[in-house]
Write a protein that holds these residues in place. Structure first.
Motif, PDB file in Angstrom:
ATOM      1  N   GLU A 291      15.315   7.874 -15.234  1.00 29.24           N
ATOM      2  CA  GLU A 291      16.361   7.393 -16.066  1.00 29.24           C
ATOM      3  C   GLU A 291      17.444   6.840 -14.934  1.00 29.24           C
ATOM      4  N   THR A 292      17.839   7.547 -14.037  1.00 30.02           N
ATOM      5  CA  THR A 292      18.839   7.404 -13.222  1.00 30.02           C
ATOM      6  C   THR A 292      18.533   6.091 -12.174  1.00 30.02           C
ATOM      7  N   ILE A 293      17.540   5.593 -12.395  1.00 23.89           N
ATOM      8  CA  ILE A 293      17.308   4.219 -11.644  1.00 23.89           C
ATOM      9  C   ILE A 293      18.003   3.281 -12.193  1.00 23.89           C
ATOM     10  N   SER A 294      18.242   3.185 -13.359  1.00 25.18           N
ATOM     11  CA  SER A 294      19.314   2.181 -13.955  1.00 25.18           C
ATOM     12  C   SER A 294      20.863   2.389 -13.338  1.00 25.18           C
ATOM     13  N   PRO A 295      21.251   1.277 -13.060  1.00 27.16           N
ATOM     14  CA  PRO A 295      21.044   0.115 -13.997  1.00 27.16           C
ATOM     15  C   PRO A 295      20.061  -0.867 -13.068  1.00 27.16           C
ATOM     16  N   ARG A 296      19.362  -0.595 -12.013  1.00 25.43           N
ATOM     17  CA  ARG A 296      18.522  -1.200 -11.195  1.00 25.43           C
ATOM     18  C   ARG A 296      17.383  -1.340 -12.140  1.00 25.43           C
ATOM     19  N   PRO A 297      16.631  -2.241 -12.405  1.00 26.38           N
ATOM     20  CA  PRO A 297      15.372  -2.724 -13.044  1.00 26.38           C
ATOM     21  C   PRO A 297      14.118  -2.035 -12.951  1.00 26.38           C
ATOM     22  N   ILE A 298      13.141  -1.814 -13.870  1.00 26.51           N
ATOM     23  CA  ILE A 298      11.906  -1.445 -13.532  1.00 26.51           C
ATOM     24  C   ILE A 298      10.997  -2.332 -14.466  1.00 26.51           C
ATOM     25  N   LEU A 299       9.647  -2.392 -13.913  1.00 24.37           N
ATOM     26  CA  LEU A 299       8.847  -3.271 -14.683  1.00 24.37           C
ATOM     27  C   LEU A 299       7.536  -2.634 -14.704  1.00 24.37           C
ATOM     28  N   LEU A 300       7.201  -2.205 -15.546  1.00 29.86           N
ATOM     29  CA  LEU A 300       5.774  -1.560 -15.657  1.00 29.86           C
ATOM     30  C   LEU A 300       4.889  -2.319 -16.238  1.00 29.86           C
ATOM     31  N   ILE A 301       3.875  -2.773 -15.438  1.00 28.46           N
ATOM     32  CA  ILE A 301       2.559  -3.609 -15.630  1.00 28.46           C
ATOM     33  C   ILE A 301       1.219  -2.734 -15.831  1.00 28.46           C
ATOM     34  N   ILE A 302       0.441  -2.965 -17.066  1.00 26.13           N
ATOM     35  CA  ILE A 302      -0.622  -2.118 -17.321  1.00 26.13           C
ATOM     36  C   ILE A 302      -1.317  -2.956 -18.103  1.00 26.13           C
ATOM     37  N   GLY A 303      -2.996  -2.713 -17.882  1.00 31.06           N
ATOM     38  CA  GLY A 303      -3.850  -3.537 -18.425  1.00 31.06           C
ATOM     39  C   GLY A 303      -4.014  -2.908 -19.846  1.00 31.06           C
ATOM     40  N   GLU A 304      -4.214  -3.749 -20.736  1.00 30.39           N
ATOM     41  CA  GLU A 304      -4.453  -3.572 -22.210  1.00 30.39           C
ATOM     42  C   GLU A 304      -5.623  -2.475 -22.279  1.00 30.39           C
ATOM     43  N   LYS A 305      -6.767  -2.224 -21.505  1.00 30.24           N
ATOM     44  CA  LYS A 305      -7.808  -1.660 -21.691  1.00 30.24           C
ATOM     45  C   LYS A 305      -7.960  -0.504 -20.648  1.00 30.24           C
ATOM     46  N   ALA A 306      -6.776  -0.447 -19.878  1.00 29.15           N
ATOM     47  CA  ALA A 306      -6.588   0.580 -18.958  1.00 29.15           C
ATOM     48  C   ALA A 306      -6.689   1.983 -19.432  1.00 29.15           C
ATOM     49  N   HIS A 307      -7.603   2.745 -18.914  1.00 29.57           N
ATOM     50  CA  HIS A 307      -7.611   4.061 -19.301  1.00 29.57           C
ATOM     51  C   HIS A 307      -6.284   4.926 -19.022  1.00 29.57           C
ATOM     52  N   SER A 308      -5.573   4.233 -18.048  1.00 29.33           N
ATOM     53  CA  SER A 308      -4.040   4.799 -17.489  1.00 29.33           C
ATOM     54  C   SER A 308      -3.031   4.660 -18.378  1.00 29.33           C
ATOM     55  N   ARG A 309      -3.044   3.691 -19.362  1.00 30.02           N
ATOM     56  CA  ARG A 309      -2.242   3.031 -19.968  1.00 30.02           C
ATOM     57  C   ARG A 309      -0.892   3.882 -20.491  1.00 30.02           C
ATOM     58  N   TYR A 310      -1.440   5.198 -20.731  1.00 29.69           N
ATOM     59  CA  TYR A 310      -0.389   6.118 -21.369  1.00 29.69           C
ATOM     60  C   TYR A 310       0.786   6.668 -20.358  1.00 29.69           C
ATOM     61  N   PHE A 311       0.381   6.587 -19.102  1.00 25.62           N
ATOM     62  CA  PHE A 311       1.282   6.866 -18.106  1.00 25.62           C
ATOM     63  C   PHE A 311       2.598   5.974 -18.025  1.00 25.62           C
ATOM     64  N   SER A 312       2.405   4.517 -18.106  1.00 22.95           N
ATOM     65  CA  SER A 312       3.245   3.618 -17.917  1.00 22.95           C
ATOM     66  C   SER A 312       3.973   3.702 -19.306  1.00 22.95           C
ATOM     67  N   GLU A 313       3.463   3.870 -20.343  1.00 21.41           N
ATOM     68  CA  GLU A 313       3.973   4.074 -21.684  1.00 21.41           C
ATOM     69  C   GLU A 313       5.094   5.183 -21.901  1.00 21.41           C
ATOM     70  N   GLU A 314       4.601   6.148 -21.521  1.00 19.95           N
ATOM     71  CA  GLU A 314       5.541   7.276 -21.116  1.00 19.95           C
ATOM     72  C   GLU A 314       7.016   6.994 -20.115  1.00 19.95           C
ATOM     73  N   ALA A 315       6.429   6.500 -19.024  1.00 24.33           N
ATOM     74  CA  ALA A 315       7.444   6.298 -18.199  1.00 24.33           C
ATOM     75  C   ALA A 315       8.515   5.299 -18.694  1.00 24.33           C
ATOM     76  N   TYR A 316       7.974   4.353 -19.480  1.00 23.77           N
ATOM     77  CA  TYR A 316       8.840   3.335 -20.123  1.00 23.77           C
ATOM     78  C   TYR A 316       9.845   4.004 -21.130  1.00 23.77           C
ATOM     79  N   GLN A 317       9.517   4.943 -21.903  1.00 16.88           N
ATOM     80  CA  GLN A 317      10.046   5.539 -22.807  1.00 16.88           C
ATOM     81  C   GLN A 317      11.127   6.480 -21.971  1.00 16.88           C
ATOM     82  N   GLN A 318      10.844   6.981 -21.033  1.00 16.83           N
ATOM     83  CA  GLN A 318      11.791   8.077 -20.206  1.00 16.83           C
ATOM     84  C   GLN A 318      12.827   6.996 -19.412  1.00 16.83           C
ATOM     85  N   ALA A 319      12.545   5.861 -19.033  1.00 17.01           N
ATOM     86  CA  ALA A 319      13.404   5.177 -18.340  1.00 17.01           C
ATOM     87  C   ALA A 319      14.528   4.522 -19.115  1.00 17.01           C
TER      88      ALA A 319
END
Length: 372
Positions: A291-319
């Motif tokens: 969360e301390t990266i803010s106000p610098r921006p973060i872009l999290l790109i993930i595939g719709e069918k990616a098995h790893s999708r939850y990592f980016s979704e959790e990071a998005y919630q925390q950021a």
């Protein structure tokens, strides 16, 4: 449900799934390798574009480890001017000649200076023993890339961003948490290696399972001391193969498809790390201050069918804002390594063009089709 959870935790312990089954089929005698690998003839897993210039470069991180990298610049760049730049990290266990090079080349085609590097202890970079994996050192490698880019006369020090693929997505975010020179960070198919090591797949590891894992690592540490060399996890085949072993887990088979077959095979990308590297990841979280990266921006790109999708979704919630989660339709995890028809380069270009834009009274250059 307990059976499924136990199965996924087993995958976690074996390098977040994909080396478990690979190790049963292909185990390489790679202990004691203390020299970085190099090829007599350079081998890229993709075709070099005639729109860019690629230069082999080397520089050191703050630990004195020499890092090997490829610097991509637009073919028509005016070196007397200054341009925005990007540090691009490899997928976990990958090398600069694979996905990181594809990203760096494509961003250079779009007007950026881009640096694809091999992490310390891996690929053509230095460091011994070979194939150590360290959350601290790998994050530092991103900052070392910023150091190098910032000393190029054609790079604007105030316009440097980072792209992390797979595991290096976590390392890029970790670096950005403390290195304010990184003005914007994007990840694709991000893996939180520390999270999956400490908490298991889908955060399903129990305290008892964690204790068992740490006990195994303690035994492994003594084994390494007694033998005088670190033991590696199992590696990919030393030559590309044409079929995926029968019965391989779906996640493992996806990584095998990329790293062990013609699609993404590279002899410097063995997929193995020292077993005791897991101790560092279980002790040093990667995203604890995201969360301390803010106000610098973060872009999290993930595939719709990616098995790893939850990592980016959790990071998005925390950021914290500004942040964006971008889903690529129909894409799997590895598709965002090399599928240029699926990787959203236009999105990446728009993101970095916006957030690496010069401030008032500053002037920088971006090579585009319109100003060639």
């Amino acid at each position: 449900m307990n059976q499924i959870r136990n199965h996924m935790n087993q995958l976690t312990i074996a390098l977040a799934a994909f080396l478990l089954m690979i190790g049963q089929a292909y185990s390489q005698g790679l202990l004691g390798q203390n020299e970085p690998k190099s090829q007599l003839k350079e081998y890229l897993t993709f075709t070099l574009s005639d729109k860019v210039t690629k230069q082999n470069v080397q520089y050191k991180n703050r630990y004195g480890i020499p890092l090997a990298a490829h610097l991509y610049t637009p073919k028509n760049m005016d070196a007397s001017k200054k341009y925005p730049a990007l540090v691009v990290g490899t997928p976990y266990g990958g090398v600069k000649e694979q996905g990181a090079g594809i990203y760096a080349q494509n961003m250079a085609e779009r007007g950026f200076v881009a640096l694809a590097f091999d992490e310390s202890y891996n690929g053509e970079s230095g460091g011994a023993p070979r194939h150590v994996s360290s959350p601290d050192v790998f994050a530092e490698d991103f900052s070392a890339g910023v150091d190098f880019l910032g000393t190029r006369p054609f790079v604007d020090r105030n316009q440097i961003g980072a792209i992390g693929l797979c595991g290096s997505g976590g390392f890029a975010l970790k670096a950005a948490q403390v290195d304010h020179r990184i003005k914007a960070v994007a990840t694709t198919s991000m893996y939180d290696i520390s999270g999956v090591k400490r908490n298991g797949w889908m955060n399903a590891m129990t305290a008892e399972e964690r204790t068992k894992s740490l006990n195994e690592l303690a035994r492994q540490r003594w084994k390494d001391v007694d033998t005088g060399q670190p033991e590696l996890t199992a590696s990919f085949p030393s030559k590309p193969v044409t079929t995926i072993p029968a019965g391989m887990d779906p996640i493992a088979s996806e990584f095998f498809e990329y790293y062990a077959m013609k699609r993404g095979f590279h002899p410097n990308s063995i997929g193995a790390f020292t077993k005791t590297s897991d101790m560092d990841f279980m002790n040093f979280p990667l995203l604890n201050y995201i969360e301390t990266i803010s106000p610098r921006p973060i872009l999290l790109i993930i595939g719709e069918k990616a098995h790893s999708r939850y990592f980016s979704e959790e990071a998005y919630q925390q950021a914290a804002e500004p942040k964006e989660l971008y889903i690529v339709p129909n894409a799997r995890h590895i598709d965002l390594y090399d599928r240029t028809d699926m990787i959203p380069f236009d999105k990446l270009t728009a993101f970095f063009s916006q957030y690496l834009a010069p401030k008032p009274n500053e002037k920088a250059n971006l090579v585009t089709e319109s100003n060639k």
